[in-house]
Design an enzyme around this catalytic site. Structure first.
Site, PDB file in Angstrom:
ATOM      1  N   ASP A  67      -1.727  -7.134 -28.938  1.00 33.18           N
ATOM      2  CA  ASP A  67      -1.611  -5.934 -29.768  1.00 33.18           C
ATOM      3  C   ASP A  67      -1.848  -4.684 -28.935  1.00 33.18           C
ATOM      4  O   ASP A  67      -2.214  -4.767 -27.749  1.00 33.18           O
ATOM      5  CB  ASP A  67      -2.599  -6.005 -30.951  1.00 33.18           C
ATOM      6  CG  ASP A  67      -3.997  -6.486 -30.551  1.00 33.18           C
ATOM      7  OD1 ASP A  67      -4.312  -6.504 -29.350  1.00 33.18           O
ATOM      8  OD2 ASP A  67      -4.776  -6.846 -31.443  1.00 33.18           O
ATOM      9  N   ASP A 136     -13.737  -9.713 -40.285  1.00 32.04           N
ATOM     10  CA  ASP A 136     -13.001  -9.965 -41.532  1.00 32.04           C
ATOM     11  C   ASP A 136     -11.933 -11.043 -41.375  1.00 32.04           C
ATOM     12  O   ASP A 136     -11.087 -11.214 -42.244  1.00 32.04           O
ATOM     13  CB  ASP A 136     -12.360  -8.662 -42.042  1.00 32.04           C
ATOM     14  CG  ASP A 136     -11.371  -8.060 -41.043  1.00 32.04           C
ATOM     15  OD1 ASP A 136     -11.170  -8.657 -39.954  1.00 32.04           O
ATOM     16  OD2 ASP A 136     -10.799  -7.003 -41.344  1.00 32.04           O
ATOM     17  N   HIS A 138      -9.610 -11.102 -38.957  1.00 29.74           N
ATOM     18  CA  HIS A 138      -8.310 -10.694 -38.392  1.00 29.74           C
ATOM     19  C   HIS A 138      -8.102 -11.316 -37.024  1.00 29.74           C
ATOM     20  O   HIS A 138      -9.032 -11.536 -36.264  1.00 29.74           O
ATOM     21  CB  HIS A 138      -8.131  -9.174 -38.392  1.00 29.74           C
ATOM     22  CG  HIS A 138      -8.911  -8.392 -37.391  1.00 29.74           C
ATOM     23  ND1 HIS A 138      -9.929  -7.530 -37.735  1.00 29.74           N
ATOM     24  CD2 HIS A 138      -8.796  -8.304 -36.047  1.00 29.74           C
ATOM     25  CE1 HIS A 138     -10.401  -6.957 -36.643  1.00 29.74           C
ATOM     26  NE2 HIS A 138      -9.754  -7.409 -35.604  1.00 29.74           N
ATOM     27  N   GLU A 143      -4.678  -7.671 -40.303  1.00 25.93           N
ATOM     28  CA  GLU A 143      -5.780  -7.495 -41.239  1.00 25.93           C
ATOM     29  C   GLU A 143      -5.577  -8.387 -42.468  1.00 25.93           C
ATOM     30  O   GLU A 143      -4.473  -8.910 -42.689  1.00 25.93           O
ATOM     31  CB  GLU A 143      -5.857  -6.023 -41.660  1.00 25.93           C
ATOM     32  CG  GLU A 143      -6.160  -5.057 -40.517  1.00 25.93           C
ATOM     33  CD  GLU A 143      -7.625  -5.080 -40.055  1.00 25.93           C
ATOM     34  OE1 GLU A 143      -8.314  -6.112 -40.245  1.00 25.93           O
ATOM     35  OE2 GLU A 143      -8.086  -4.066 -39.497  1.00 25.93           O
TER      36      GLU A 143
END
Ligand code: GLP
Length: 261
Positions: A67, A136, A138, A143
């Site tokens: 990313d 979380d 990801h 996300e």
């Protein structure tokens, strides 16, 4: 899915670094998927050490980042292109241009994402993809509620992720971009081997949800359950919330040597 519980991040890094070195030694043209964040850093240290010792070469290998932030100044030290150059690419013998990142500076982000997936395919696909995991769940910057079939695309970060990553931006959340380009979950699932790493108790819930929870877009890392060759390497604190940890230890201690990483 294989779960390996190690004594320390260093022990995990040695295991994974050894696996990557073995892969490169059996196929020097291997394509590596490279992650950023703090989690893979011990693996990059291990690989740099093996390179210095003459145990492994990256001279014919290629790499793709997971990313990239959108819109950072081109020379920003926390762009993932700069981070990967600093932490691994510049420490070993990857040829110039052998490691690509999504083009977070493109005037046409959608085209840049299409081009990125095409470049991965043209390279023959990713042989081994390193992954960290966000608190979380990801992976990359996918996300919660990301499509489990997503291609590389632009995403908007959650405020939790921006807060988590502010430590790389002078602890100033206002400097953390809102947008990123990330390999999609569908892209990640096409890699031939996924290796997810997690260290520390703040990842324990995400690890348990990844390995033992339902497969759901609410926990993007749970998509690893859909992959035929996924390895999760965690230290003791990150393994804390797993219910079957005795079984994972039993499996690993009885693992045949020929299986490798
Ligand atoms: C970042 C990266 C992810 C990384 C995750 C965890 O936002 N985009 O690839 O896995 O967050 O970061 P860390 O390894 O620093 O805990």
């Amino acid at each position: 899915m294989e779960v390996v519980i190690v004594d320390s991040p260093q022990a995990g890094a040695e295991l994974v670094g050894g696996g990557i070195a073995a892969l490169l030694n059996s196929n020097p043209y291997s394509v590596l998927g490279l992650a950023t964040g703090s989690t893979p850093l011990p693996v990059y240290d291990d690989l740099a050490r093996r390179y210095d010792a003459g145990e492994v070469s990256f001279a014919r290998a290629r790499g793709f980042a997971l990313d990239e932030y959108v819109g950072l100044p081109a020379d920003h030290p926390e762009s993932y292109r700069a981070v990967l150059d600093r932490e691994i690419v510049g420490r070993v013998d990857f040829p110039t241009g052998a490691v690509q990142t999504p083009d977070g500076w493109s005037a046409d982000p959608a085209a840049a994402c299409l081009a990125y997936d095409a470049a991965i395919a043209a390279a023959g696909g990713i042989d081994l993809q390193l992954l960290g995991v966000g608190t979380d769940g990801h992976i990359g910057f996918n996300e919660p509620t990301s499509s489990l079939a997503s291609p590389t695309r632009i995403k908007t970060l959650t405020e939790q992720t921006r807060e988590d990553n502010a430590r790389f931006f002078d602890d100033d959340i206002s400097q953390v971009p809102h947008h990123v380009l990330t390999q999609g979950i569908g892209t990640i699932l096409r890699a031939r081997h996924l290796v997810l790493l997690a260290w520390g108790g703040n990842k324990a819930q995400a690890v348990a949800a990844t390995v033992e929870g339902p497969v759901t877009g609410m926990v993007p890392s749970s998509a690893l359950q859909l992959h035929p060759h996924a390895t999760v390497v965690v230290d003791e604190p990150a393994a804390e919330a797993l219910t079957l940890s005795d079984y994972y230890r039993h499996v690993f201690s009885n693992k045949p040597d020929w299986q490798g990483l």
